[in-house]
Write a protein that holds these residues in place. Structure first.
Motif, short mmCIF file in Angstrom:
data_model
loop_
_atom_site.label_atom_id
_atom_site.label_comp_id
_atom_site.label_asym_id
_atom_site.label_seq_id
_atom_site.Cartn_x
_atom_site.Cartn_y
_atom_site.Cartn_z
N LEU A 23 -17.76 15.72 -4.26
CA LEU A 23 -17.96 15.98 -6.16
C LEU A 23 -18.07 16.80 -6.45
N ILE A 24 -18.92 17.63 -6.20
CA ILE A 24 -19.32 19.04 -6.55
C ILE A 24 -17.87 19.50 -7.08
N THR A 25 -16.88 19.30 -5.96
CA THR A 25 -15.40 20.22 -6.22
C THR A 25 -15.53 19.86 -6.96
N GLU A 26 -14.88 17.80 -7.05
CA GLU A 26 -14.12 17.81 -8.10
C GLU A 26 -14.72 17.76 -9.87
N LEU A 27 -16.13 17.78 -10.08
CA LEU A 27 -15.94 18.33 -11.04
C LEU A 27 -16.19 19.93 -11.70
N SER A 28 -15.66 20.26 -10.61
CA SER A 28 -15.49 22.00 -10.99
C SER A 28 -14.90 22.10 -11.77
N ASN A 29 -13.68 21.59 -10.94
CA ASN A 29 -12.39 21.35 -10.97
C ASN A 29 -12.30 20.59 -12.45
N ALA A 30 -12.99 19.58 -12.82
CA ALA A 30 -12.22 18.64 -13.50
C ALA A 30 -12.74 19.64 -15.40
N ALA A 31 -13.70 20.55 -15.06
CA ALA A 31 -13.63 21.42 -15.99
C ALA A 31 -14.62 20.99 -17.59
N ILE A 32 -13.82 19.80 -18.90
CA ILE A 32 -14.82 19.44 -19.07
C ILE A 32 -15.05 18.58 -19.14
N PRO A 33 -16.17 17.91 -20.38
CA PRO A 33 -16.81 17.23 -20.51
C PRO A 33 -16.19 15.29 -19.94
N GLU A 34 -14.42 15.08 -20.58
CA GLU A 34 -14.33 13.92 -20.50
C GLU A 34 -13.34 14.55 -19.41
N LYS A 35 -13.11 15.14 -18.73
CA LYS A 35 -12.05 15.24 -17.32
C LYS A 35 -13.81 14.77 -15.85
N ALA A 36 -15.13 15.37 -16.54
CA ALA A 36 -15.57 15.06 -15.70
C ALA A 36 -16.34 13.64 -15.81
N ILE A 37 -16.35 13.11 -16.49
CA ILE A 37 -16.71 11.62 -16.63
C ILE A 37 -15.69 11.04 -15.91
N LYS A 38 -14.46 10.86 -16.47
CA LYS A 38 -13.71 10.59 -15.32
C LYS A 38 -13.98 10.69 -13.45
N VAL A 39 -14.68 11.89 -13.43
CA VAL A 39 -14.06 12.25 -12.47
C VAL A 39 -15.58 11.01 -11.22
N LEU A 40 -17.05 11.11 -12.53
CA LEU A 40 -18.48 10.16 -12.34
C LEU A 40 -17.52 8.90 -12.13
N GLU A 41 -17.51 8.23 -13.16
CA GLU A 41 -16.80 6.89 -13.26
C GLU A 41 -16.03 6.46 -11.79
N ASN A 42 -15.46 7.18 -11.51
CA ASN A 42 -14.93 7.34 -10.20
C ASN A 42 -15.25 7.10 -8.69
N GLU A 43 -16.29 8.07 -8.78
CA GLU A 43 -16.89 8.07 -7.71
C GLU A 43 -18.19 7.18 -7.76
N THR A 44 -18.45 6.23 -9.40
CA THR A 44 -19.56 5.26 -9.47
C THR A 44 -18.92 3.39 -8.95
N ASP A 45 -17.65 4.07 -8.80
CA ASP A 45 -16.94 2.69 -8.27
C ASP A 45 -16.76 2.80 -6.35
N LYS A 46 -16.71 4.23 -6.17
CA LYS A 46 -16.51 4.13 -5.38
C LYS A 46 -18.46 3.69 -4.22
N LEU A 47 -19.21 4.62 -4.69
CA LEU A 47 -19.93 3.62 -4.37
C LEU A 47 -20.36 2.29 -4.03
N VAL A 48 -20.30 1.70 -5.50
CA VAL A 48 -20.87 0.14 -5.32
C VAL A 48 -19.49 -0.73 -3.67
#
Length: 294
Positions: free
Chosen positions: A12-37
């Motif tokens: 997750l931290i690697t994906e957030l670092s690669n996302a760089a900008i907030p808009e892309k980072a939010i997409k990464v966290l949304e996907n992580e939320t769906d996977k956790l559920v």
């Protein structure tokens, strides 16, 4: 939820670092939320906890744009076409003004007598006077030129175009997200504890009501018959079921031509009841099964 998230921390931290900008980072966290559920539902046996997790994680997903994910800010500049300073920015110093004024006075001093002499048609000037006047003209011109050179020009400004790039802090964002998931876990623990307490209070109930003594006696006798291994004793205890149902105003009905409407029919070698019907006050509760000989 927190344990599942910790297992996926490095990815997750690697994906957030690669996302760089907030808009892309939010997409990464949304996907992580769906996977956790999905992973939580696979290992959770409680329907109530699964429903609660779905509602809470949906709230987390909707709140992700509110997370302060700003890390470092980079500003990029590149020059455009030069832009000259306005004339109002030119400044004249005191020495320059005095030199220019002196140049004007000297020129007037040299030319004014010549103009007057021409108008009055007087005698021409002597050689000495001409030399003095010529020197005055040249001196005035020199003073004017020197004063003009001393005028300070405003600086030439270059227009610059700026581009701001905001990078997310991956570690900081992960910590914020984990704190949120931790609060979800606390809510799920409360739901699980409440469900366990409800089950404890319902222990000994049958269909949400306390078991009665006749019910417990009937079940106890049936279990005793099954453990005895005596078929006749077992049949005797099964007959007790009819008496128990009769006390509940439920009648056990065998097949006959008059009770045919209470049964499903199937062909057989003889006519008889396979499974009795159950009727209460003339209303069919459970349809029976009978065979007829063809």
């Amino acid at each position: 939820m927190t344990d599942l998230l910790d297992k996926d921390k490095s990815n997750l931290i690697t994906e957030l670092s690669n996302a760089a900008i907030p808009e892309k980072a939010i997409k990464v966290l949304e996907n992580e939320t769906d996977k956790l559920v999905l992973r939580f539902n696979e290992q959770c046996d409680s329907e109530r906890e699964r429903e609660t997790a779905a509602y809470l994680m949906q709230a987390v997903r909707l709140s992700l744009p509110l997370i302060d994910s700003t890390g470092t800010t980079k500003v990029w500049e590149h020059d455009k076409e030069p832009k000259k300073a306005k004339s109002s920015s030119d400044r004249i110093s005191v020495p320059a003004a005095l030199l220019m004024f002196a140049g004007i006075v000297l020129c007037l001093y040299a030319m004014f007598p010549m103009i007057i002499a021409g108008m009055e048609a007087s005698e021409p000037a002597t050689t000495r006077e001409l030399v003095i006047r010529m020197l005055a003209v040249f001196g005035g011109l020199a003073a004017g030129i020197l004063g003009g050179l001393m005028v300070r020009r405003g600086p030439v400004r270059t227009a610059k175009e700026q581009q701001v790039e905001i990078h997310v802090d991956a570690d900081k964002l992960y910590r914020y997200y984990r704190t949120t998931i931790l609060s979800v876990d606390q809510s799920l623990d409360e739901v699980g504890a409440r469900e366990r307490w409800d089950k404890r209070e319902q222990a000994g109930n049958i269909d949400g009501r306390p078991a009665t003594t006749p019910e417990l006696d009937l079940f106890s006798d049936l279990l005793a018959a099954s453990y005895s291994g005596d078929p006749e004793y077992a049949l005797e205890k099964i007959e007790a079921i009819k008496y128990y149902l009769h006390r509940q105003q439920i009648e056990v009905v065998d097949y006959s031509e008059s009770t045919r409407q209470y049964f499903d029919m199937m062909p057989g070698t003889k006519t008889g009841t396979i499974r009795p019907a159950m009727v209460a006050d003339g209303n069919l509760l459970k349809k029976g099964l009978a065979s007829t000989r063809k």
